[in-house]
Write a protein that holds these residues in place. Structure first.
Motif, short mmCIF file in Angstrom:
data_model
loop_
_atom_site.label_atom_id
_atom_site.label_comp_id
_atom_site.label_asym_id
_atom_site.label_seq_id
_atom_site.Cartn_x
_atom_site.Cartn_y
_atom_site.Cartn_z
N ASP A 79 6.06 14.21 -4.77
CA ASP A 79 6.91 13.79 -3.64
C ASP A 79 8.27 14.48 -3.68
O ASP A 79 9.33 13.85 -3.57
CB ASP A 79 7.07 12.26 -3.66
N LEU A 80 8.23 15.80 -3.82
CA LEU A 80 9.48 16.56 -3.93
C LEU A 80 10.34 16.46 -2.69
O LEU A 80 11.56 16.57 -2.75
CB LEU A 80 9.16 18.03 -4.23
N TRP A 81 9.72 16.23 -1.54
CA TRP A 81 10.48 16.22 -0.27
C TRP A 81 10.67 14.80 0.27
O TRP A 81 11.19 14.63 1.37
CB TRP A 81 9.78 17.09 0.76
N GLY A 82 10.24 13.80 -0.50
CA GLY A 82 10.50 12.42 -0.13
C GLY A 82 9.60 11.83 0.93
O GLY A 82 9.93 10.81 1.53
N ARG A 83 8.44 12.43 1.15
CA ARG A 83 7.55 11.91 2.20
C ARG A 83 7.07 10.51 1.88
O ARG A 83 7.13 9.61 2.73
CB ARG A 83 6.37 12.85 2.36
N GLN A 84 6.58 10.31 0.67
CA GLN A 84 6.08 8.98 0.30
C GLN A 84 7.21 7.97 0.22
O GLN A 84 7.04 6.80 0.61
CB GLN A 84 5.34 9.05 -1.04
N ARG A 85 8.37 8.39 -0.25
CA ARG A 85 9.51 7.47 -0.33
C ARG A 85 9.96 7.04 1.07
O ARG A 85 10.31 5.88 1.28
CB ARG A 85 10.67 8.13 -1.09
N SER A 86 9.95 7.99 2.01
CA SER A 86 10.33 7.64 3.38
C SER A 86 9.31 6.70 4.01
O SER A 86 9.67 5.76 4.73
CB SER A 86 10.47 8.91 4.22
N GLY A 140 0.82 -1.21 0.00
CA GLY A 140 0.00 0.00 0.00
C GLY A 140 0.85 1.26 0.00
O GLY A 140 0.52 2.25 -0.67
N ALA A 141 1.97 1.23 0.74
CA ALA A 141 2.87 2.39 0.77
C ALA A 141 3.53 2.59 -0.59
O ALA A 141 3.74 3.73 -1.04
CB ALA A 141 3.93 2.20 1.86
N GLU A 142 3.85 1.49 -1.27
CA GLU A 142 4.44 1.62 -2.60
C GLU A 142 3.45 2.19 -3.59
O GLU A 142 3.81 3.00 -4.47
CB GLU A 142 4.93 0.25 -3.07
N ALA A 143 2.18 1.81 -3.45
CA ALA A 143 1.16 2.32 -4.36
C ALA A 143 1.05 3.84 -4.28
O ALA A 143 0.74 4.51 -5.27
CB ALA A 143 -0.19 1.67 -4.06
N ALA A 144 1.30 4.40 -3.07
CA ALA A 144 1.19 5.85 -2.90
C ALA A 144 2.28 6.60 -3.65
O ALA A 144 2.15 7.81 -3.89
CB ALA A 144 1.26 6.20 -1.42
N THR A 145 3.34 5.91 -4.07
CA THR A 145 4.42 6.57 -4.82
C THR A 145 4.18 6.52 -6.33
O THR A 145 4.94 7.10 -7.09
CB THR A 145 5.77 5.90 -4.51
N LEU A 146 3.13 5.83 -6.76
CA LEU A 146 2.87 5.64 -8.18
C LEU A 146 1.67 6.47 -8.63
O LEU A 146 0.85 6.88 -7.80
CB LEU A 146 2.60 4.16 -8.46
N PRO A 147 1.55 6.74 -9.93
CA PRO A 147 0.38 7.47 -10.43
C PRO A 147 -0.91 6.69 -10.14
O PRO A 147 -0.93 5.46 -10.18
CB PRO A 147 0.64 7.56 -11.93
N GLN A 148 -1.97 7.42 -9.83
CA GLN A 148 -3.26 6.83 -9.53
C GLN A 148 -4.25 7.24 -10.61
O GLN A 148 -4.33 8.42 -10.98
CB GLN A 148 -3.77 7.31 -8.16
N ILE A 149 -5.00 6.28 -11.15
CA ILE A 149 -6.00 6.55 -12.19
C ILE A 149 -7.32 5.97 -11.72
O ILE A 149 -7.39 4.81 -11.31
CB ILE A 149 -5.60 5.95 -13.54
N GLU A 150 -8.37 6.79 -11.76
CA GLU A 150 -9.69 6.36 -11.35
C GLU A 150 -10.71 6.72 -12.42
O GLU A 150 -10.59 7.76 -13.08
CB GLU A 150 -10.11 7.03 -10.04
N ALA A 151 -11.70 5.86 -12.59
CA ALA A 151 -12.83 6.16 -13.46
C ALA A 151 -13.99 6.59 -12.58
O ALA A 151 -14.40 5.86 -11.69
CB ALA A 151 -13.20 4.94 -14.28
N LYS A 152 -14.50 7.80 -12.81
CA LYS A 152 -15.57 8.34 -11.97
C LYS A 152 -16.76 8.76 -12.83
O LYS A 152 -16.58 9.37 -13.90
CB LYS A 152 -15.07 9.55 -11.17
N THR A 153 -17.92 8.42 -12.36
CA THR A 153 -19.16 8.83 -13.03
C THR A 153 -20.11 9.41 -11.99
O THR A 153 -20.30 8.80 -10.93
CB THR A 153 -19.83 7.64 -13.72
N ALA A 154 -20.68 10.57 -12.28
CA ALA A 154 -21.63 11.19 -11.37
C ALA A 154 -22.84 11.66 -12.18
O ALA A 154 -22.69 12.34 -13.21
CB ALA A 154 -20.99 12.37 -10.63
#
Length: 498
Positions: A147-154, A98-112
């Motif tokens: 993640d310019l400051w490395g928060r997700q990487r840390s 889950g922590a690794e997923a936060a470092t990757l691009p996220q794509i969602e399909a949304k319909t409203a």
């Protein structure tokens, strides 16, 4: 001009974030220098082990007992506590995923699709303005934390270290299980040996009592002489019953450790374990650095320090602006008649910036909490290193002392055997009383009882040393130093040791 204004805004935002006050919160604890501790292992634990580099030696094979091998194999396959430890490893791996997923691009399909009354003074033009209709939107939305400051990487690095902690703790459970089985098996062997000696002693006591009763009938002994010998019989009978009880309880314990019920314990035969030679005591005067460092408890505490350091880095990164890149593409319309067509297409891209300015001290409190957790991890590691050095030293001292006790007792047994031989010859020649021969037999049995106890303690000391060494001595790798938490006051958090 618009591009320049946007860049200026981003720069100003970054500067404002860089000025967030961390409150000068720094770790207070330092990892112990094992070289300064002295004694056995003074050069042992200055480095950490690489993940999954555990001793593979099946150290219990040294006892040359196939039944013991089978019991341990069954336990490693079916012990519930071991299964719990393995489940925790999988849990930690999932969290790291889950922590690794936060470092990757996220794509969602949304319909409203919303049926609503549109304002007459909003961006919706007539004829929908002031009327009720459907407002529809379907799009693919993509976000990416720069993640310019490395928060997700840390955070990811901390999660990976927690996986290593869980793996080390699984090894702790495995090694403890092996050790507990060996110790219970040694005690089972000892109880059988003590029971044999008690039964042999009882046989001699009963034989002596028969002789004394014949003497009483012949007028050569008193009632007091007979009573004294009679009084020695019941305690031996009670002792034999206690040995039987201990054997049954130890069988039940071994069955439970193997993940089976008591009925399986009844099938455990008398142990045949032995330990040839004393080569296992021939350790270097100064143990190599990775010998204690590969103990799973030391490794777990070391990875715990690493994880805490990375969590501090993530807490520091929270003081800086968070910049996400966002994009979307899809369709949007009022009503369904023109919902999915080219005129209703939408798309866009741009940054989303969040800046912590006034948070009531929440970020400093979070940093303080993680810094305190780091200090606790360091002190936990220090205590574990000290205990590791102590346990190795104690195991060696005990084993070496037992080696000397064994030599002295062997000499005592030889003397007792010689005394019994002389008493037997004297009795056969009519030069010694039967009670002299009886007492020599009992003294020999008493010495053999001590011999069995020392032998069992020697087997246990071998198991204790193997536990203290993390399962055996197999130097196979060069461990790497653990990185320390970065200190506040830098331009941005770092993951390297300052």
């Amino acid at each position: 001009m618009k591009t320049i204004a946007s860049l200026s805004l981003i720069c100003c935002t970054a500067l404002l974030g860089a000025c967030a006050d961390m409150g000068h919160i720094v770790p207070q604890s330092q990892q112990v220098d094992a070289n300064a501790l002295g004694g056995v292992g003074a050069e042992q634990t200055g480095k950490a082990v690489e993940a999954a580099k555990w001793p593979q030696t099946q150290w219990w094979k040294a006892y040359d007992d196939p039944q013991l091998d089978a019991l341990i194999d069954q336990a490693l396959a079916g012990n519930p506590n071991l299964r719990i430890a393995e489940a925790r490893v999988r849990q930690a791996q999932a969290i790291a995923g889950g922590a690794e997923a936060a470092t990757l691009p996220q794509i969602e399909a949304k319909t409203a699709m919303t049926y609503q009354l549109f304002s007459e003074h909003d961006f919706i033009p007539p004829p929908q303005a002031g009327h009720v209709d459907w407002y529809n939107r379907a799009a693919l939305e993509a976000t990416y934390d720069l993640d310019l400051w490395g928060r997700q990487r840390s955070t990811l690095a901390a999660a990976i270290d927690e996986v290593k902690v869980a793996e080390a703790e699984s090894q702790i459970a495995r090694l403890a299980l092996e050790n507990n089985i060996v110790r219970a098996y040694v005690q089972l062997s000892l109880q059988f040996a003590l029971k044999d000696i008690a039964e042999e002693t009882l046989k001699h006591r009963v034989k002596g009592l028969d002789v004394m009763r014949k003497r009483l009938a012949a007028g050569l002994a008193t009632e007091m002489d007979v009573t004294q010998l009679e009084a020695a019989v019941p305690p031996l009978q009670i002792q034999i019953e206690q040995y039987d009880e201990a054997v049954t309880l130890l069988r039940n314990q071994l069955a439970a450790l193997s993940g089976k019920g008591p009925s399986a314990g009844a099938q455990i035969a008398r142990p045949t374990m032995k330990l040839e030679g004393n080569d296992w005591l021939q350790l270097p005067a100064m143990l190599p650095a990775d010998l204690i460092g590969r103990r799973p408890d030391v490794a777990a505490r070391r990875w715990g320090v690493e994880a805490s350091a990375r969590e501090i880095d993530a807490a520091k990164a929270a003081f800086y602006p968070n910049i996400n890149l966002m994009a979307f593409i899809g369709f949007q319309s009022v009503g369904f008649s023109r919902f999915i067509n080219n005129e209703s297409a939408i798309r866009g891209i741009g940054p989303a910036i969040s800046l912590p300015i006034f948070d009531g001290g929440r970020l400093r409190s979070n940093l303080g909490a993680h810094t305190a957790a780091y200090d606790a991890s360091v002190e936990n590691y220090n205590a574990t290193v000290i205990h590791a050095l102590e346990s190795v030293s104690n195991a060696l001292v005990t084993a070496q002392s037992l080696q000397q006790q064994q030599k002295m007792n062997d000499a005592a047994v030889a003397t007792a055997v010689h005394a019994r031989t002389l008493a037997s010859k004297g009795f056969a020649a009519g030069l010694a009383d039967f009670l002299v021969l009886l007492n020599s037999e009992i003294r020999l049995l008493s010495q053999e009882q001590l011999q069995a106890q020392i032998a069992a303690r020697m087997l246990e000391s071998h198991a204790a040393l193997m536990l203290a060494l993390g399962g055996g001595y197999q130097p196979e790798h060069q461990p790497e130093p653990v990185k320390q938490a970065s200190q506040p006051g830098d331009d941005q958090p770092k993951t390297e040791q300052p």
